[in-house]
Design an enzyme around this catalytic site. Sequence first.
Site, PDB file in Angstrom:
ATOM      1  N   HIS A 195      -3.269   7.408   7.214  1.00 21.51           N
ATOM      2  CA  HIS A 195      -3.059   5.985   7.310  1.00 21.51           C
ATOM      3  C   HIS A 195      -4.258   5.191   8.411  1.00 21.51           C
ATOM      4  CE1 HIS A 195      -1.132   2.042   7.490  1.00 21.51           C
ATOM      5  NE2 HIS A 195      -1.013   2.115   6.166  1.00 21.51           N
ATOM      6  N   HIS A 208       8.085  -0.896  12.665  1.00 22.88           N
ATOM      7  CA  HIS A 208       6.999  -1.511  11.876  1.00 22.88           C
ATOM      8  C   HIS A 208       7.729  -2.854  11.117  1.00 22.88           C
ATOM      9  CE1 HIS A 208       3.339  -1.607   9.544  1.00 22.88           C
ATOM     10  NE2 HIS A 208       4.105  -1.583   8.476  1.00 22.88           N
ATOM     11  N   ASP A 216       0.791  -1.204   0.022  1.00 23.94           N
ATOM     12  CA  ASP A 216       0.064   0.031   0.108  1.00 23.94           C
ATOM     13  C   ASP A 216       0.930   1.265   0.111  1.00 23.94           C
ATOM     14  OD1 ASP A 216       0.654  -1.023   2.559  1.00 23.94           O
ATOM     15  OD2 ASP A 216      -0.759   0.654   3.473  1.00 23.94           O
ATOM     16  N   HIS A 217       2.257   1.186   0.023  1.00 18.76           N
ATOM     17  CA  HIS A 217       3.142   2.260   0.334  1.00 18.76           C
ATOM     18  C   HIS A 217       3.849   2.484  -1.180  1.00 18.76           C
ATOM     19  CE1 HIS A 217       2.513   3.409   4.398  1.00 18.76           C
ATOM     20  NE2 HIS A 217       1.836   1.996   4.304  1.00 18.76           N
TER      21      HIS A 217
HETATM   22 ZN   LIG Z   1       0.601   0.831   5.343  1.00 17.40          ZN
HETATM   23 ZN   LIG Z   2       2.933  -1.216   6.550  1.00 18.10          ZN
END
Ligand SMILES: [Zn+2]
Ligand SMILES: [Zn+2]
Length: 351
Positions: free
Chosen positions: A313, A184, A105-106
């Site tokens: 986000h 993350h 998604d990035h």
């Molecule tokens: Zn994300």
């Molecule tokens: Zn992520």
Amino acid sequence: MRGCDGSGQRVSFRDKTTQSLQETRCPLPSGTAFRAFYILPMLSVTFLGTSAARPTVERNVSAMALVREGETLLFECGEGTQRQMMRYGVSFALSEIFFTHFHADHFLGVIGLIRTLGLQTRTDPMRLYGPKGAKKILGQAIQLGVERVPFQVEIQDVKAGDVIGDAGRGTRDGYDISVFATEHGGGSVGYALREHERPGRFDPEKARAAGVPEGPLWGKLQKGETVELADGRTVSAEGIVGAKRPGRLIVFTGDTRPCAGVVDAAQGADLLIHEATFGEEEKERAKETGHSTAREAAQVALAAKARRLVLSHVSARYSISADELVKEAREVFKETIVAKDGLTIEVPFSD
Ligand SMILES: [Zn+2]
Ligand SMILES: [Zn+2]
């Protein structure tokens, strides 16, 4: 803030979809003529995608454009970012994209964006930055579905502690971008844009009292130079121009748990852009998946003594209304909003 003398406190949140100013406060101070020749750089961010993991009807996946004095930088490039850029008037004439990590998604949007830029007969090089693995993953992505990319694409792996220079090109003017660690998984990073110090406050009365006529000489004094008057006297900036003042700091976390690395990077930030995927009721899920709740993001902003916090986000469940996230965060840190696609925020100087 164009034309402001730096002591104004105008803060506006322009919503490009409605063209309405969401917030404005503190009009500029009474006019001073030197404003006319000392112009401060504009700095703003535009949110192109604010949804976590997948797009929704209301929100696209991650991407944010930062515009400083006409230069555009892109942070993340989720699927469909190029269309969001068109929609919200963000220039394609950009030369750098910064990635925080390589969840789909990035970064998937870089495939189509690079192709479109190629079709536009671009010749300027493009530079892509991301944590370990960037060269491999982005290298594959930009070659996907095209015979060849007709302009140079440089990919640079970055790590916490790096300061991303301009590789001697002289293109980065007046600021640095530093890389900090986030939590993350997989060596994820965030980015902090810090402007260099700027000149001190100019005192027009003192300049007049010293016999310096209003005009270009005032501009020189403002830059700290000593000026020579028509009668041969010289006047230094000392006493007329105050101590140097800090530039602005904008911090972009990408996906992360709340962590000390962000608190350190965001000390005194003018704008902290922190992910807030979940609300309090899903705080366990936030922990399990390496994300933050709105309240946790607010605690980071508070600990960092940031001036304002923008949450992004957000999980699909907050796609239509993120009021719950705003409420939970504001209980900890009042100056919080939740971004939505198309939102532009101007970042003024704090003094
Ligand atoms: Zn994300
Ligand atoms: Zn992520």
